[in-house]
Design an enzyme around this catalytic site. Structure first.
Site, PDB file in Angstrom:
ATOM      1  N   ASP A 173      -3.600-110.202  16.207  1.00 20.04           N
ATOM      2  CA  ASP A 173      -3.001-111.317  16.929  1.00 20.04           C
ATOM      3  C   ASP A 173      -1.884-111.923  16.094  1.00 20.04           C
ATOM      4  O   ASP A 173      -2.043-112.155  14.890  1.00 20.04           O
ATOM      5  CB  ASP A 173      -4.045-112.396  17.228  1.00 20.04           C
ATOM      6  CG  ASP A 173      -3.425-113.593  17.916  1.00 20.04           C
ATOM      7  OD1 ASP A 173      -3.154-113.499  19.130  1.00 20.04           O
ATOM      8  OD2 ASP A 173      -3.180-114.608  17.238  1.00 20.04           O
ATOM      9  N   TYR A 210       4.813-117.970  13.763  1.00 23.24           N
ATOM     10  CA  TYR A 210       4.327-117.719  12.407  1.00 23.24           C
ATOM     11  C   TYR A 210       5.471-117.262  11.504  1.00 23.24           C
ATOM     12  O   TYR A 210       5.834-116.093  11.455  1.00 23.24           O
ATOM     13  CB  TYR A 210       3.216-116.671  12.413  1.00 23.24           C
ATOM     14  CG  TYR A 210       2.009-117.023  13.250  1.00 23.24           C
ATOM     15  CD1 TYR A 210       1.699-118.340  13.568  1.00 23.24           C
ATOM     16  CD2 TYR A 210       1.162-116.025  13.726  1.00 23.24           C
ATOM     17  CE1 TYR A 210       0.590-118.652  14.335  1.00 23.24           C
ATOM     18  CE2 TYR A 210       0.045-116.332  14.494  1.00 23.24           C
ATOM     19  CZ  TYR A 210      -0.228-117.651  14.803  1.00 23.24           C
ATOM     20  OH  TYR A 210      -1.327-117.949  15.575  1.00 23.24           O
ATOM     21  N   LYS A 226       2.276-114.493  21.407  1.00 19.78           N
ATOM     22  CA  LYS A 226       2.306-115.765  22.132  1.00 19.78           C
ATOM     23  C   LYS A 226       3.697-116.081  22.658  1.00 19.78           C
ATOM     24  O   LYS A 226       4.693-115.558  22.159  1.00 19.78           O
ATOM     25  CB  LYS A 226       1.797-116.889  21.216  1.00 19.78           C
ATOM     26  CG  LYS A 226       0.396-116.584  20.680  1.00 19.78           C
ATOM     27  CD  LYS A 226      -0.083-117.618  19.688  1.00 19.78           C
ATOM     28  CE  LYS A 226      -1.430-117.214  19.117  1.00 19.78           C
ATOM     29  NZ  LYS A 226      -1.332-116.066  18.178  1.00 19.78           N
ATOM     30  N   SER A 255      -9.222-123.533   8.828  1.00 15.84           N
ATOM     31  CA  SER A 255      -8.035-123.616   7.967  1.00 15.84           C
ATOM     32  C   SER A 255      -8.331-123.284   6.508  1.00 15.84           C
ATOM     33  O   SER A 255      -7.509-123.548   5.630  1.00 15.84           O
ATOM     34  CB  SER A 255      -7.358-124.997   8.056  1.00 15.84           C
ATOM     35  OG  SER A 255      -6.849-125.217   9.335  1.00 15.84           O
ATOM     36  N   GLY A 256      -9.501-122.735   6.233  1.00  8.60           N
ATOM     37  CA  GLY A 256      -9.790-122.250   4.888  1.00  8.60           C
ATOM     38  C   GLY A 256     -10.935-122.914   4.176  1.00  8.60           C
ATOM     39  O   GLY A 256     -11.491-122.353   3.226  1.00  8.60           O
ATOM     40  N   LEU A 277     -13.944-123.218   4.940  1.00  9.96           N
ATOM     41  CA  LEU A 277     -15.176-122.425   5.013  1.00  9.96           C
ATOM     42  C   LEU A 277     -15.038-121.064   4.320  1.00  9.96           C
ATOM     43  O   LEU A 277     -15.937-120.234   4.408  1.00  9.96           O
ATOM     44  CB  LEU A 277     -15.582-122.208   6.474  1.00  9.96           C
ATOM     45  CG  LEU A 277     -16.179-123.425   7.181  1.00  9.96           C
ATOM     46  CD1 LEU A 277     -16.360-123.147   8.677  1.00  9.96           C
ATOM     47  CD2 LEU A 277     -17.515-123.818   6.552  1.00  9.96           C
ATOM     48  N   ALA A 278     -13.920-120.882   3.640  1.00  9.77           N
ATOM     49  CA  ALA A 278     -13.724-119.617   2.928  1.00  9.77           C
ATOM     50  C   ALA A 278     -13.295-119.861   1.491  1.00  9.77           C
ATOM     51  O   ALA A 278     -12.625-119.041   0.876  1.00  9.77           O
ATOM     52  CB  ALA A 278     -12.676-118.770   3.647  1.00  9.77           C
TER      53      ALA A 278
END
Length: 337
Positions: A47, A52, A78, A239-240, A242-243
């Site tokens: 995707d 971007y 998109k 947005s990061g 959780l990583a």
């Protein structure tokens, strides 16, 4: 054909926002190596979006995918923003997205949800990607200033323009499907209430995650199931944060989010569970979810994502998250399947 039926190799896709130099200036060879790692790991759903990096992510993705057979992967992009040839001299600043892509290309980006703008956007994406067709097209970010006059004008332009064009392209077999690509629930609810258009799915970023799912769970997911509209979950790592990152909603994570993440991490550590595993598997546990598309800008992150999706998670872990109110009591979990 539904999104789930279209996917070539499972529900784990690759969100390419980081390839547009999101947050940092990524060397071309590192970006290419990341896409290569995704392909080698078995990823076949990609995707992207003109927004971007003002076309940079599409260019980088297309360069790598030019080595592949077009029938071997699923591709979505998109519409709603046009990338102009005009180059700006100041910093790139994108409203509620701030300086998210300040390291991207300096081409001017404008909103355009009209019928002509939609066709122009698709033509630009095909050129940058170097492909002859797209599978899914999402109407991008029609959610800024949600309750303001500007948003209402954007949505009306999309209703009479982009949505009608994409409906026609889907019916003609030019694309497999379309929907919204947003990080707010309300526009999707409104779209699902329209009788004159027939979306195939929706990309919902950051609104059905371990950290933020209550509103979507109550308001959107049941309606999507009722309408047969499947959800592609974007931003599963919020947005990061959780990583292992420090961002939430594209900005520094607030204290209450940091505290919640630490509680989840402690529970995960007791069960030997990766927080990435919990994040990905939670997103896909809802029957309305068809795919999840974490982003990455380093090759090693791809292997982590695939391992996280396939890791075994004890049922007691999920039960404890429920008991501690770290996930909604009503949220479907892998143990409920």
């Amino acid at each position: 054909m539904t999104i789930r039926e279209t996917l070539v190799n499972g529900p784990l896709g690759f969100g390419t926002a980081p390839l547009g130099n999101m947050f940092r200036d990524i060397p071309d060879d590192e970006a290419d190596a990341t896409v290569e790692a995704a392909w080698e790991a078995g990823t076949r759903f990609f995707d992207t979006a003109p927004f971007y990096g003002a076309g940079l992510a599409e260019i980088r993705l297309g360069k790598n995918l030019s080595r592949r057979k077009r029938d071997d992967y699923v591709l979505s992009t998109k519409v709603g923003r046009i990338i102009l040839d005009e180059v700006i001299t100041g910093p790139q600043e994108f409203g509620d997205k701030g300086t998210l892509f300040q390291y991207g290309r300096k081409n001017k980006v404008i909103f355009d949800y009209s019928a002509d703008g939609t066709k122009r956007s698709i033509e630009g994406s095909l050129k940058r990607l170097g492909v002859d067709r797209l599978d899914f097209v999402w109407i991008h970010d029609i959610a800024q200033d949600f309750y303001g006059d500007e948003w209402l004008a954007m949505f009306e332009a999309a209703r009479t323009g982009a949505m009608k064009v994409l409906d026609k392209l889907r019916d003609e077999g030019v694309i497999k499907g379309w929907g919204l690509g947003v990080n707010k629930v309300e526009p999707v609810e409104i779209m699902l209430g329209l009788s004159e258009v027939r979306p195939s799915g929706t990309l919902l970023a950051g609104r059905y995650t371990l950290l933020d799912h209550d509103y979507a769970l109550q308001r959107l997911m049941p309606k999507a199931q009722e309408k047969g509209v499947q959800i592609v979950v974007g931003g599963p790592y919020s947005s990061g944060i959780l990583a292992g990152g420090a961002h939430f909603e594209y900005s520094a994570a607030p204290p209450e989010i940091v505290t919640k993440v630490e509680k989840i991490k402690k529970t995960a550590a007791r069960y030997g569970v990766s927080i990435k595993s919990a994040a990905l598997q939670f997103c896909l546990a809802h029957p309305a979810s068809a795919a999840v598309i974490p982003g990455a800008s380093k090759p090693e992150r791809i292997a982590e994502d695939h391992a996280a999706l396939n890791a075994a998670i004890p049922g007691d872990f999920w039960q404890e998250l429920r008991q501690d109110k770290l996930v909604s009591d009503d949220a479907p979990l892998p143990i409920d399947r």
